[in-house]
Design an enzyme around this catalytic site. Structure first.
Site, short mmCIF file in Angstrom:
data_model
loop_
_atom_site.label_atom_id
_atom_site.label_comp_id
_atom_site.label_asym_id
_atom_site.label_seq_id
_atom_site.Cartn_x
_atom_site.Cartn_y
_atom_site.Cartn_z
N LYS A 13 0.82 -1.21 0.00
CA LYS A 13 0.00 0.00 0.00
C LYS A 13 0.86 1.28 0.00
O LYS A 13 0.57 2.21 -0.74
CB LYS A 13 -0.92 -0.02 1.23
CG LYS A 13 -2.00 1.01 1.21
CD LYS A 13 -3.16 0.58 2.10
CE LYS A 13 -2.75 0.47 3.55
NZ LYS A 13 -3.05 1.67 4.34
N ARG A 87 -11.60 3.92 8.41
CA ARG A 87 -11.24 2.60 8.91
C ARG A 87 -12.48 1.87 9.43
O ARG A 87 -12.46 0.67 9.63
CB ARG A 87 -10.22 2.78 10.04
CG ARG A 87 -9.41 1.55 10.32
CD ARG A 87 -8.08 1.89 10.95
NE ARG A 87 -7.00 1.81 9.99
CZ ARG A 87 -5.74 2.14 10.27
NH1 ARG A 87 -5.42 2.60 11.44
NH2 ARG A 87 -4.81 2.02 9.35
N ARG A 126 10.86 -11.10 6.21
CA ARG A 126 11.54 -9.83 6.43
C ARG A 126 12.63 -10.00 7.47
O ARG A 126 12.45 -10.65 8.49
CB ARG A 126 10.55 -8.78 6.90
CG ARG A 126 9.66 -8.29 5.81
CD ARG A 126 9.29 -6.87 5.97
NE ARG A 126 8.69 -6.59 7.26
CZ ARG A 126 7.90 -5.55 7.47
NH1 ARG A 126 7.63 -4.73 6.48
NH2 ARG A 126 7.39 -5.32 8.65
N ARG A 160 12.55 -9.42 13.46
CA ARG A 160 11.94 -8.66 14.55
C ARG A 160 10.73 -9.41 15.09
O ARG A 160 10.07 -10.12 14.35
CB ARG A 160 11.49 -7.28 14.04
CG ARG A 160 12.64 -6.35 13.78
CD ARG A 160 12.17 -5.00 13.27
NE ARG A 160 10.72 -4.82 13.49
CZ ARG A 160 10.05 -3.74 13.10
NH1 ARG A 160 10.68 -2.77 12.49
NH2 ARG A 160 8.77 -3.64 13.32
N ARG A 171 -2.28 -9.67 13.14
CA ARG A 171 -2.45 -8.36 12.50
C ARG A 171 -3.36 -8.47 11.29
O ARG A 171 -4.19 -7.60 11.04
CB ARG A 171 -1.09 -7.81 12.05
CG ARG A 171 -0.45 -6.89 13.08
CD ARG A 171 1.00 -6.66 12.76
NE ARG A 171 1.20 -5.83 11.59
CZ ARG A 171 2.35 -5.81 10.89
NH1 ARG A 171 3.35 -6.58 11.24
NH2 ARG A 171 2.48 -5.03 9.86
#
Ligand SMILES: [Zn+2]
Length: 213
Positions: A13, A87, A126, A160, A171
């Site tokens: 995004k 949202r 990641r 992380r 999430r």
């Protein structure tokens, strides 16, 4: 061009927002930026929002809506790309009223749609460099897998806590729960464009432009 951009974490995004903002010469309005600006300038709404944030609570809709309203009245915001707002359905309703008052109707709501397993794959691959802080993705890194140090400084790459699979699945669930009612809501307005976004950023941009005509 007046557009709302919807997409899960990892859907690209941010990248599309940058590309679209240049293509259509419109203001990129993200709720993160609006919050920072109001907090820094210590506006009435910023001070109120800060109190909720300091308590670790969600900032109520009416404060968020007020900040967006102020931002839309600025001269560069006749064309915009909304990122992170609306949202919720109440936010979308208030946004509709706002745009009607300003006589600047919405042109499109673009949903970047990606298979959840692809998203999880992207996000769990990641890695962050301990030395320089740069973020890399193992999926797009080539070469010697036996010493997978940072390609830029050779530092150690680590995952992380935010990028662990369980955290990511959670999430995505939060995102889906929050966004799916909004998607159905905008689908009824006839302005929703669902774009399959698992290919490269350039290809996704082309699909968006083709859909918008
Ligand atoms: Zn590094």
């Amino acid at each position: 061009m007046r557009m709302v951009l919807l997409g899960a974490p990892g859907s690209g995004k941010g990248t599309q927002a940058d590309l679209l903002k240049d293509k259509y010469a419109c203001a990129h309005i993200s709720t993160g930026d609006i919050f920072r600006r109001n907090l820094l300038a210590k506006t009435e709404l910023g001070v109120k929002a800060g109190e909720f944030m300091n308590r670790g609570e969600l900032v109520p809709d009416e404060i968020v809506i007020g900040m967006v309203k102020d931002r839309l009245r600025e001269s560069d915001a006749t064309g915009f790309l909304m990122d992170g707002f609306p949202r919720t359905i109440p936010q979308a309703e208030a946004f509709g009223v706002m745009l009607e008052e300003l006589k600047t109707p919405l042109d499109a709501v673009v949903l970047l749609d990606i298979d959840e397993e692809i998203l999880v794959g992207r996000l769990t691959n990641r890695r962050t460099c301990r030395a320089c802080g740069k973020i890399w993705n193992l999926l797009s890194m080539k070469g010697d897998n036996l010493s997978p140090g940072c390609p830029e400084c050779g530092g150690e790459l680590y995952q992380r806590d935010d990028d662990a699979e369980l955290v990511i699945r959670n999430r995505l669930k939060v995102y889906n729960d929050q966004t799916s009612p909004l998607v159905s809501w905008y689908a009824k307005t006839g302005k929703l464009y669902t774009i399959e976004a698992s290919a490269s950023p350039d290809e996704t941009l082309k699909k968006i432009q083709a859909a918008l005509g």
